[in-house]
Write a protein that holds these residues in place. Structure first.
Motif, PDB file in Angstrom:
ATOM      1  N   ARG A   1      -1.100   5.927  -7.288  1.00 46.38           N
ATOM      2  CA  ARG A   1      -2.518   6.285  -7.207  1.00 46.38           C
ATOM      3  C   ARG A   1      -2.782   7.203  -6.009  1.00 46.38           C
ATOM      4  NH1 ARG A   1      -6.134   2.653  -9.762  1.00 46.38           N
ATOM      5  NH2 ARG A   1      -7.776   4.114  -9.153  1.00 46.38           N
TER       6      ARG A   1
ATOM      7  N   ARG B   1      -9.317  -2.235  -1.092  1.00 48.04           N
ATOM      8  CA  ARG B   1      -9.431  -2.872  -2.405  1.00 48.04           C
ATOM      9  C   ARG B   1      -8.514  -4.096  -2.506  1.00 48.04           C
ATOM     10  NH1 ARG B   1     -10.598   1.854  -6.862  1.00 48.04           N
ATOM     11  NH2 ARG B   1     -11.620   3.332  -5.469  1.00 48.04           N
ATOM     12  N   LEU B   2      -7.312  -3.978  -1.965  1.00 46.92           N
ATOM     13  CA  LEU B   2      -6.398  -5.122  -1.978  1.00 46.92           C
ATOM     14  C   LEU B   2      -6.939  -6.272  -1.150  1.00 46.92           C
ATOM     15  CD1 LEU B   2      -3.067  -3.135  -1.580  1.00 46.92           C
ATOM     16  CD2 LEU B   2      -3.769  -4.382  -3.625  1.00 46.92           C
TER      17      LEU B   2
ATOM     18  N   ASP C   1       2.032   5.105  -0.866  1.00 48.80           N
ATOM     19  CA  ASP C   1       1.390   6.411  -1.013  1.00 48.80           C
ATOM     20  C   ASP C   1       1.803   7.163  -2.269  1.00 48.80           C
ATOM     21  OD1 ASP C   1       3.953   7.181  -0.276  1.00 48.80           O
ATOM     22  OD2 ASP C   1       3.359   8.191   1.575  1.00 48.80           O
TER      23      ASP C   1
ATOM     24  N   LEU D   1      -1.935  -1.788  -7.861  1.00 51.72           N
ATOM     25  CA  LEU D   1      -2.595  -0.515  -7.565  1.00 51.72           C
ATOM     26  C   LEU D   1      -3.010   0.255  -8.812  1.00 51.72           C
ATOM     27  CD1 LEU D   1      -0.509   0.791  -4.520  1.00 51.72           C
ATOM     28  CD2 LEU D   1      -2.751  -0.325  -4.503  1.00 51.72           C
TER      29      LEU D   1
ATOM     30  N   ILE E   1      -8.623  -3.300  -8.837  1.00 48.45           N
ATOM     31  CA  ILE E   1      -7.527  -3.715  -7.964  1.00 48.45           C
ATOM     32  C   ILE E   1      -7.809  -5.077  -7.340  1.00 48.45           C
ATOM     33  CG2 ILE E   1      -6.327  -3.175  -5.809  1.00 48.45           C
ATOM     34  CD1 ILE E   1      -6.567  -0.196  -6.575  1.00 48.45           C
TER      35      ILE E   1
ATOM     36  N   VAL F   1       0.883  -1.164   0.000  1.00 49.46           N
ATOM     37  CA  VAL F   1       0.000   0.000   0.000  1.00 49.46           C
ATOM     38  C   VAL F   1       0.925   1.219   0.000  1.00 49.46           C
ATOM     39  CG1 VAL F   1      -1.885   1.168   1.182  1.00 49.46           C
ATOM     40  CG2 VAL F   1      -1.670  -1.317   1.352  1.00 49.46           C
TER      41      VAL F   1
ATOM     42  N   ASP G   1      -8.332   3.298   1.414  1.00 54.37           N
ATOM     43  CA  ASP G   1      -9.070   2.845   0.236  1.00 54.37           C
ATOM     44  C   ASP G   1      -8.261   1.798  -0.529  1.00 54.37           C
ATOM     45  OD1 ASP G   1     -10.815   2.546  -1.859  1.00 54.37           O
ATOM     46  OD2 ASP G   1     -10.727   4.625  -2.550  1.00 54.37           O
ATOM     47  N   LYS G   2      -6.983   2.055  -0.725  1.00 51.33           N
ATOM     48  CA  LYS G   2      -6.127   1.077  -1.405  1.00 51.33           C
ATOM     49  C   LYS G   2      -6.107  -0.251  -0.643  1.00 51.33           C
ATOM     50  CE  LYS G   2      -3.050   4.720  -3.082  1.00 51.33           C
ATOM     51  NZ  LYS G   2      -1.721   5.360  -2.936  1.00 51.33           N
TER      52      LYS G   2
ATOM     53  N   LEU H   1      -6.206   8.006  -4.428  1.00 48.14           N
ATOM     54  CA  LEU H   1      -6.867   7.076  -3.512  1.00 48.14           C
ATOM     55  C   LEU H   1      -6.196   7.164  -2.140  1.00 48.14           C
ATOM     56  CD1 LEU H   1      -7.145   3.860  -5.732  1.00 48.14           C
ATOM     57  CD2 LEU H   1      -8.904   5.604  -5.357  1.00 48.14           C
TER      58      LEU H   1
ATOM     59  N   LEU I   1      -4.838   5.789   1.493  1.00 49.83           N
ATOM     60  CA  LEU I   1      -4.176   4.548   1.885  1.00 49.83           C
ATOM     61  C   LEU I   1      -5.187   3.513   2.354  1.00 49.83           C
ATOM     62  CD1 LEU I   1      -1.224   6.237   3.761  1.00 49.83           C
ATOM     63  CD2 LEU I   1      -0.964   4.754   1.765  1.00 49.83           C
TER      64      LEU I   1
END
Length: 219
Positions: A22, A33-34, A19, A195, A200, A17, A29-30, A25, A27
């Motif tokens: 992307r 999704r992961l 920064d 990402l 994702i 993840v 949110d990423k 988005l 952190l």
């Protein structure tokens, strides 16, 4: 011999993840999704995030990981790992020495170490590490690394000789993760390929399927 009270990291993709990828988005949110794609190991790399914001993100992502049964690691910052109750840290060439990280974290958390070859892996074992991230395996634009690209054959030798589980780092994506798995590596770190994907979560599933098709599943 390193006798650890911690189980080995899960095999397979090791998702970052970051920064710098992307940035539109958050952190959290990423991470969401992961994790929605089944990520089992997340590393938070927050080189450009203000400290208070980084702590808040680490705490939030740590909660998400625990809810999902995933491991949450913090890049570089042992203090943030402790304050957020993360599962551990990953330290690089210019970060806190791994033996100091282990001293601060105690026996219950993971310490991962960046290594450039077999000797680095042996030193990491002596310092109390649980695994090594070895690379750069391929060329990468996500992070500037002052080390030569290893390539698969040299990496395969390190995997065979390392006393610790090896995670391949640097330029890994869907196009080559099966080749990384075929070396016997325990895991493969993926940043941009996941990402930057349009979906994702789906890319994480694809990465895991490609790794598992060669390496198998399990701990």
């Amino acid at each position: 011999m390193n006798v650890s009270p911690r189980p080995p990291l899960p095999q397979g993709p090791y998702l970052l993840v970051d920064d710098s990828v992307r940035p539109e988005l958050s952190l959290v949110d990423k991470a969401q999704r992961l994790l929605a794609g089944g990520a089992r190991v997340l590393q938070l790399r927050m080189k450009h995030t203000p400290l208070r914001e980084a702590l808040a993100a680490a705490r939030a992502v740590g909660v998400l990981c625990r809810q999902a049964g995933a491991v949450c690691l913090i890049n570089d910052r042992v203090d943030l790992a402790l304050l957020s109750d993360a599962h551990g840290v990953h330290v690089g060439d210019e970060d806190l020495p791994p033996e100091a990280a282990r001293e601060l974290l105690g026996p219950g958390r993971y310490v991962g170490v960046t290594a450039r070859g077999t000797e680095g892996a042996k030193a990491a074992l002596a310092a109390g590490a649980d695994y090594v991230g070895v690379g750069p395996l391929f060329g990468t634009t996500t992070k500037v690394v002052q080390a030569p690209v290893l390539g698969l054959e040299a990496f395969r030798r390190v995997v065979a000789e390392s006393p610790l589980p090896v995670v391949g780092i640097g330029g890994v994506g869907l196009a080559n993760i099966a080749s990384v798995a075929a070396t016997g590596a325990h895991g493969a770190a993926v940043v941009s390929d996941a990402l930057l994907a349009q979906d994702i979560a789906e890319r994480v599933r694809q990465l895991a399927a490609a790794f598992d098709s060669v390496r198998g599943t399990g701990l």
